[in-house]
Scaffold this motif. Structure first.
Motif, PDB file in Angstrom:
ATOM      1  N   ALA A  34      56.777  31.452  26.240  1.00 36.00           N
ATOM      2  CA  ALA A  34      57.709  30.280  26.659  1.00 36.00           C
ATOM      3  C   ALA A  34      57.120  29.114  26.756  1.00 36.00           C
ATOM      4  CB  ALA A  34      58.182  31.362  28.264  1.00 36.00           C
ATOM      5  N   VAL A  35      57.804  27.960  26.773  1.00 37.60           N
ATOM      6  CA  VAL A  35      57.986  26.507  27.139  1.00 37.60           C
ATOM      7  C   VAL A  35      58.172  26.079  28.110  1.00 37.60           C
ATOM      8  CG1 VAL A  35      58.087  24.109  25.811  1.00 37.60           C
ATOM      9  CG2 VAL A  35      57.480  26.598  24.859  1.00 37.60           C
ATOM     10  N   ILE A  36      57.724  25.840  29.282  1.00 41.41           N
ATOM     11  CA  ILE A  36      58.096  25.800  30.284  1.00 41.41           C
ATOM     12  C   ILE A  36      57.981  24.081  31.009  1.00 41.41           C
ATOM     13  CG2 ILE A  36      58.824  26.444  32.895  1.00 41.41           C
ATOM     14  CD1 ILE A  36      57.447  28.917  32.538  1.00 41.41           C
ATOM     15  N   PRO A  37      59.237  23.062  30.465  1.00 41.12           N
ATOM     16  CA  PRO A  37      58.740  21.713  30.257  1.00 41.12           C
ATOM     17  C   PRO A  37      58.116  20.931  32.431  1.00 41.12           C
ATOM     18  CG  PRO A  37      60.278  22.644  29.142  1.00 41.12           C
ATOM     19  CD  PRO A  37      59.703  23.265  30.018  1.00 41.12           C
ATOM     20  N   TYR A  81      64.109  25.214  31.232  1.00 44.32           N
ATOM     21  CA  TYR A  81      63.958  25.058  33.251  1.00 44.32           C
ATOM     22  C   TYR A  81      62.921  26.099  33.905  1.00 44.32           C
ATOM     23  CZ  TYR A  81      65.541  21.205  31.382  1.00 44.32           C
ATOM     24  OH  TYR A  81      65.449  20.005  30.482  1.00 44.32           O
ATOM     25  N   PHE A  82      61.904  25.860  34.714  1.00 47.36           N
ATOM     26  CA  PHE A  82      61.034  26.827  35.163  1.00 47.36           C
ATOM     27  C   PHE A  82      62.217  27.414  36.763  1.00 47.36           C
ATOM     28  CE2 PHE A  82      58.018  27.575  38.796  1.00 47.36           C
ATOM     29  CZ  PHE A  82      57.115  28.969  38.497  1.00 47.36           C
ATOM     30  N   ASN A  83      63.404  26.766  36.994  1.00 42.73           N
ATOM     31  CA  ASN A  83      64.429  27.773  37.931  1.00 42.73           C
ATOM     32  C   ASN A  83      64.788  28.280  37.454  1.00 42.73           C
ATOM     33  OD1 ASN A  83      65.907  26.112  36.373  1.00 42.73           O
ATOM     34  ND2 ASN A  83      67.438  25.227  37.838  1.00 42.73           N
ATOM     35  N   LEU A  84      65.752  28.645  35.865  1.00 42.57           N
ATOM     36  CA  LEU A  84      65.906  30.210  35.766  1.00 42.57           C
ATOM     37  C   LEU A  84      65.090  30.944  35.601  1.00 42.57           C
ATOM     38  CD1 LEU A  84      67.959  28.642  32.239  1.00 42.57           C
ATOM     39  CD2 LEU A  84      68.532  28.711  34.729  1.00 42.57           C
ATOM     40  N   PHE A  85      63.340  31.404  35.427  1.00 40.99           N
ATOM     41  CA  PHE A  85      62.621  32.008  34.996  1.00 40.99           C
ATOM     42  C   PHE A  85      63.081  32.584  36.647  1.00 40.99           C
ATOM     43  CE2 PHE A  85      61.948  29.955  31.732  1.00 40.99           C
ATOM     44  CZ  PHE A  85      60.847  30.658  30.968  1.00 40.99           C
ATOM     45  N   LEU A  86      62.728  31.445  37.858  1.00 35.11           N
ATOM     46  CA  LEU A  86      62.517  32.005  39.423  1.00 35.11           C
ATOM     47  C   LEU A  86      63.640  32.624  39.591  1.00 35.11           C
ATOM     48  CD1 LEU A  86      61.146  29.118  40.454  1.00 35.11           C
ATOM     49  CD2 LEU A  86      59.500  31.325  40.376  1.00 35.11           C
ATOM     50  N   SER A  87      64.844  32.418  39.050  1.00 37.66           N
ATOM     51  CA  SER A  87      66.178  32.669  39.942  1.00 37.66           C
ATOM     52  C   SER A  87      66.472  34.547  39.082  1.00 37.66           C
ATOM     53  CB  SER A  87      67.254  32.213  39.000  1.00 37.66           C
ATOM     54  OG  SER A  87      67.078  32.936  37.663  1.00 37.66           O
ATOM     55  N   ILE A  88      65.854  35.115  38.582  1.00 32.39           N
ATOM     56  CA  ILE A  88      65.602  36.112  38.222  1.00 32.39           C
ATOM     57  C   ILE A  88      64.540  36.938  38.437  1.00 32.39           C
ATOM     58  CG2 ILE A  88      67.147  36.757  36.129  1.00 32.39           C
ATOM     59  CD1 ILE A  88      65.157  36.866  34.048  1.00 32.39           C
ATOM     60  N   LEU A 111      70.182  33.494  31.880  1.00 30.22           N
ATOM     61  CA  LEU A 111      68.727  33.790  31.012  1.00 30.22           C
ATOM     62  C   LEU A 111      68.663  34.994  31.152  1.00 30.22           C
ATOM     63  CD1 LEU A 111      65.864  32.902  29.420  1.00 30.22           C
ATOM     64  CD2 LEU A 111      65.492  33.938  32.102  1.00 30.22           C
ATOM     65  N   ARG A 112      69.694  36.036  31.767  1.00 30.76           N
ATOM     66  CA  ARG A 112      69.607  37.306  31.566  1.00 30.76           C
ATOM     67  C   ARG A 112      70.765  37.638  30.918  1.00 30.76           C
ATOM     68  NH1 ARG A 112      68.880  41.124  35.781  1.00 30.76           N
ATOM     69  NH2 ARG A 112      68.448  39.220  36.868  1.00 30.76           N
ATOM     70  N   ASN A 113      72.014  37.194  30.330  1.00 34.49           N
ATOM     71  CA  ASN A 113      72.331  37.672  29.723  1.00 34.49           C
ATOM     72  C   ASN A 113      72.129  37.333  27.717  1.00 34.49           C
ATOM     73  OD1 ASN A 113      73.580  35.148  28.965  1.00 34.49           O
ATOM     74  ND2 ASN A 113      75.228  36.043  30.874  1.00 34.49           N
ATOM     75  N   LEU A 114      71.183  36.329  28.198  1.00 33.83           N
ATOM     76  CA  LEU A 114      70.826  35.954  26.402  1.00 33.83           C
ATOM     77  C   LEU A 114      69.824  36.616  26.382  1.00 33.83           C
ATOM     78  CD1 LEU A 114      69.934  33.938  24.771  1.00 33.83           C
ATOM     79  CD2 LEU A 114      68.125  32.930  25.999  1.00 33.83           C
ATOM     80  N   LEU A 115      68.942  37.361  26.675  1.00 37.04           N
ATOM     81  CA  LEU A 115      67.953  38.435  26.716  1.00 37.04           C
ATOM     82  C   LEU A 115      68.858  39.978  25.741  1.00 37.04           C
ATOM     83  CD1 LEU A 115      64.939  37.555  29.773  1.00 37.04           C
ATOM     84  CD2 LEU A 115      65.130  37.494  27.161  1.00 37.04           C
ATOM     85  N   PHE A 167      61.755  39.088  35.101  1.00 37.09           N
ATOM     86  CA  PHE A 167      62.033  38.790  33.358  1.00 37.09           C
ATOM     87  C   PHE A 167      61.196  39.178  32.223  1.00 37.09           C
ATOM     88  CE2 PHE A 167      59.293  34.852  30.713  1.00 37.09           C
ATOM     89  CZ  PHE A 167      60.817  35.349  29.203  1.00 37.09           C
ATOM     90  N   VAL A 168      59.868  38.903  33.031  1.00 37.00           N
ATOM     91  CA  VAL A 168      58.821  39.911  31.448  1.00 37.00           C
ATOM     92  C   VAL A 168      59.349  41.063  31.239  1.00 37.00           C
ATOM     93  CG1 VAL A 168      56.612  40.871  31.170  1.00 37.00           C
ATOM     94  CG2 VAL A 168      56.869  38.780  32.880  1.00 37.00           C
ATOM     95  N   THR A 169      59.538  41.718  32.232  1.00 39.15           N
ATOM     96  CA  THR A 169      60.022  43.055  31.782  1.00 39.15           C
ATOM     97  C   THR A 169      61.577  43.264  30.964  1.00 39.15           C
ATOM     98  OG1 THR A 169      60.120  43.780  33.707  1.00 39.15           O
ATOM     99  CG2 THR A 169      61.559  45.219  32.767  1.00 39.15           C
TER     100      THR A 169
END
Length: 207
Positions: free
Chosen positions: A65-68, A40-47, A17-21, A52-54
């Motif tokens: 975001a859509v977090i299923p 998925y939520f774990n990708l947001f939690l991982s950073i 997710l970091r390098n996608l951003l 993530f917002v920054t």
């Protein structure tokens, strides 16, 4: 299986997710539509949510975001952090959603509501729009937020039929299935975009 295979292909070159951003930051904002990240939520939690917002603010153009796998009941804290960063958390409504729960969900809706068209896993095709039409009608009794339909949108023809009763469509696994054939993928994407542009209320697409 479709999404699982897509995840495998994505992880092979160490996509995060970091390098996608970081990649999005390099795309001129006037050359891309509004972006809604779906993962998925774990990708947001991982950073970390604040980080993530920054990073999303730095990338620019990310609306939300859509977090299923994040339930509505557990989403309050995430929603507050997203709001502070100027982003939305998109809620889900499904065929099994009760009237009472639907009322609570749509009361928190912002940019749009993600309507799950059918039960089951991604990759199935929506065979008729009667159920979708009834669900959209129930939602519109409660909110003016746009209703975008996902799951089962396996062809431009199905997308066109759904757009006859809803405000937008969300196409995922159908495009993912074709991504190993760039020419076919591009042709299919163009066909879906043509359908979207045929809608009188069409203004801009989101990714």
């Amino acid at each position: 299986p479709v999404i699982q295979e897509a995840a495998r292909r994505s992880l092979a070159p160490s996509t995060t997710l970091r390098n996608l951003l970081s990649w999005l930051q390099g795309v001129p904002s006037d050359e891309r539509p509004p972006v809604y990240l779906m993962t998925y939520f774990n990708l947001f939690l991982s950073i970390g949510l604040d980080q993530f917002v920054t990073l999303a603010q730095r990338a620019g153009g990310i609306r939300g975001a859509v977090i299923p796998d994040l339930s509505f009941e557990d989403a309050g804290y995430v929603r507050r952090i997203f709001h502070a960063g100027g982003m939305s958390l998109i809620p889900f409504v499904a065929p099994t959603t009760s009237d009472g729960r639907m009322k609570r969900i749509v009361a928190r809706s912002e940019d749009f509501i993600y309507l799950v068209s059918l039960l089951g896993t991604t990759g199935k095709e929506l065979s008729e729009t009667g159920t979708v039409s009834r669900l959209v009608s129930r939602i519109r009794l409660l909110t003016d937020s746009p209703v975008c339909v996902g799951f089962g949108i396996q062809s431009p023809d199905v997308a066109s039929k759904v757009l006859g009763v809803a405000d937008g469509v969300i196409v995922g696994s159908r495009l993912v299935r074709e991504e190993t054939d760039p020419d076919r993928w591009q042709s299919l994407l163009a066909a879906f975009c043509d359908v979207a542009r045929s809608v009188p209320s069409f203004s801009t697409a989101g990714v």
